[in-house]
Design a protein around this motif. Structure first.
Motif, PDB file in Angstrom:
ATOM      1  N   PHE A  47       0.829  -1.196   0.000  1.00 31.30           N
ATOM      2  CA  PHE A  47       0.000   0.000   0.000  1.00 31.30           C
ATOM      3  C   PHE A  47       0.868   1.252   0.000  1.00 31.30           C
ATOM      4  CE2 PHE A  47      -3.450   2.739   0.985  1.00 31.30           C
ATOM      5  CZ  PHE A  47      -3.000   3.628   1.942  1.00 31.30           C
ATOM      6  N   PHE A  59      -5.030   8.600   3.116  1.00 30.28           N
ATOM      7  CA  PHE A  59      -4.284   7.662   3.946  1.00 30.28           C
ATOM      8  C   PHE A  59      -2.946   7.390   3.258  1.00 30.28           C
ATOM      9  CE2 PHE A  59      -8.185   6.743   6.196  1.00 30.28           C
ATOM     10  CZ  PHE A  59      -9.152   6.888   5.222  1.00 30.28           C
ATOM     11  N   ALA A  61       1.064   5.267   3.533  1.00 31.24           N
ATOM     12  CA  ALA A  61       2.036   4.411   4.188  1.00 31.24           C
ATOM     13  C   ALA A  61       3.052   5.295   4.892  1.00 31.24           C
ATOM     14  CB  ALA A  61       2.740   3.528   3.153  1.00 31.24           C
ATOM     15  N   THR A 107     -11.924  -1.075   4.372  1.00 25.26           N
ATOM     16  CA  THR A 107     -10.725  -0.336   4.745  1.00 25.26           C
ATOM     17  C   THR A 107      -9.930  -0.007   3.489  1.00 25.26           C
ATOM     18  OG1 THR A 107      -9.461  -2.359   5.066  1.00 25.26           O
ATOM     19  CG2 THR A 107     -10.652  -1.510   6.971  1.00 25.26           C
ATOM     20  N   TYR A 108      -8.758   0.558   3.661  1.00 25.78           N
ATOM     21  CA  TYR A 108      -8.031   1.072   2.490  1.00 25.78           C
ATOM     22  C   TYR A 108      -6.650   0.481   2.291  1.00 25.78           C
ATOM     23  CZ  TYR A 108     -11.669   4.529   1.988  1.00 25.78           C
ATOM     24  OH  TYR A 108     -12.876   5.134   1.779  1.00 25.78           O
ATOM     25  N   TYR A 109      -6.144  -0.304   3.260  1.00 23.92           N
ATOM     26  CA  TYR A 109      -4.738  -0.661   3.247  1.00 23.92           C
ATOM     27  C   TYR A 109      -4.440  -1.992   2.582  1.00 23.92           C
ATOM     28  CZ  TYR A 109      -4.562   3.151   6.581  1.00 23.92           C
ATOM     29  OH  TYR A 109      -4.678   4.384   7.173  1.00 23.92           O
ATOM     30  N   SER A 110      -5.433  -2.871   2.453  1.00 28.08           N
ATOM     31  CA  SER A 110      -5.192  -4.197   1.915  1.00 28.08           C
ATOM     32  C   SER A 110      -5.561  -4.262   0.444  1.00 28.08           C
ATOM     33  CB  SER A 110      -6.020  -5.242   2.664  1.00 28.08           C
ATOM     34  OG  SER A 110      -5.982  -6.488   1.998  1.00 28.08           O
TER      35      SER A 110
END
Length: 127
Positions: A47, A59, A61, A107-110
């Motif tokens: 991500f 968002f 990293a 969610t947004y990270y995976s």
């Protein structure tokens, strides 16, 4: 059929900047969050940044926080990634992706949260 096409990659010296674009067609772009991921040779896709459907939240990293900025123009069906102070470790193929769930779902990270992916654009940062 949703299609995502990235552009803007290239070769840049360390400390330089690049701006990636991702043009979307098909579907309702403005209803979905968008993300950027990257994959270096021999490494898993990771991500980089994401933005909610109206752009109200972003968002990042930890590795790119303060250097990269994600934005979107829903009138142009396009999401951007401004990359500043580039480092050799930023070298990777960069992919944009559209969330699986509309609006604020998930969610947004995976990577598993994203249903559609572009073909990627190469970013190479020389030292």
């Amino acid at each position: 059929q949703v299609q995502l096409v990235e552009s803007g990659g290239g070769l840049v010296q360390a400390g330089g900047s690049l701006r990636l674009s991702c043009a979307a067609s098909g579907g309702t772009f403005s209803s979905y969050g968008m993300g950027w991921f990257r994959q270096a040779p021999g490494k898993e896709r990771e991500f980089v940044a994401a933005i909610t459907w109206r752009g109200a939240s972003t968002f990042y990293a930890d590795s790119v926080k303060g250097r990269f900025a994600i934005s979107r123009d829903n009138a142009k069906n396009t999401v951007y990634l401004q990359m500043n102070i580039l480092k050799p470790e930023d070298t990777a193929v960069y992919f944009c992706a559209r969330k699986r769930n509309a609006y604020l779902g998930g969610t947004y990270y995976s990577p598993d949260e994203y249903a559609y992916w572009g073909q990627g654009t190469q970013v190479t940062v020389s030292s």
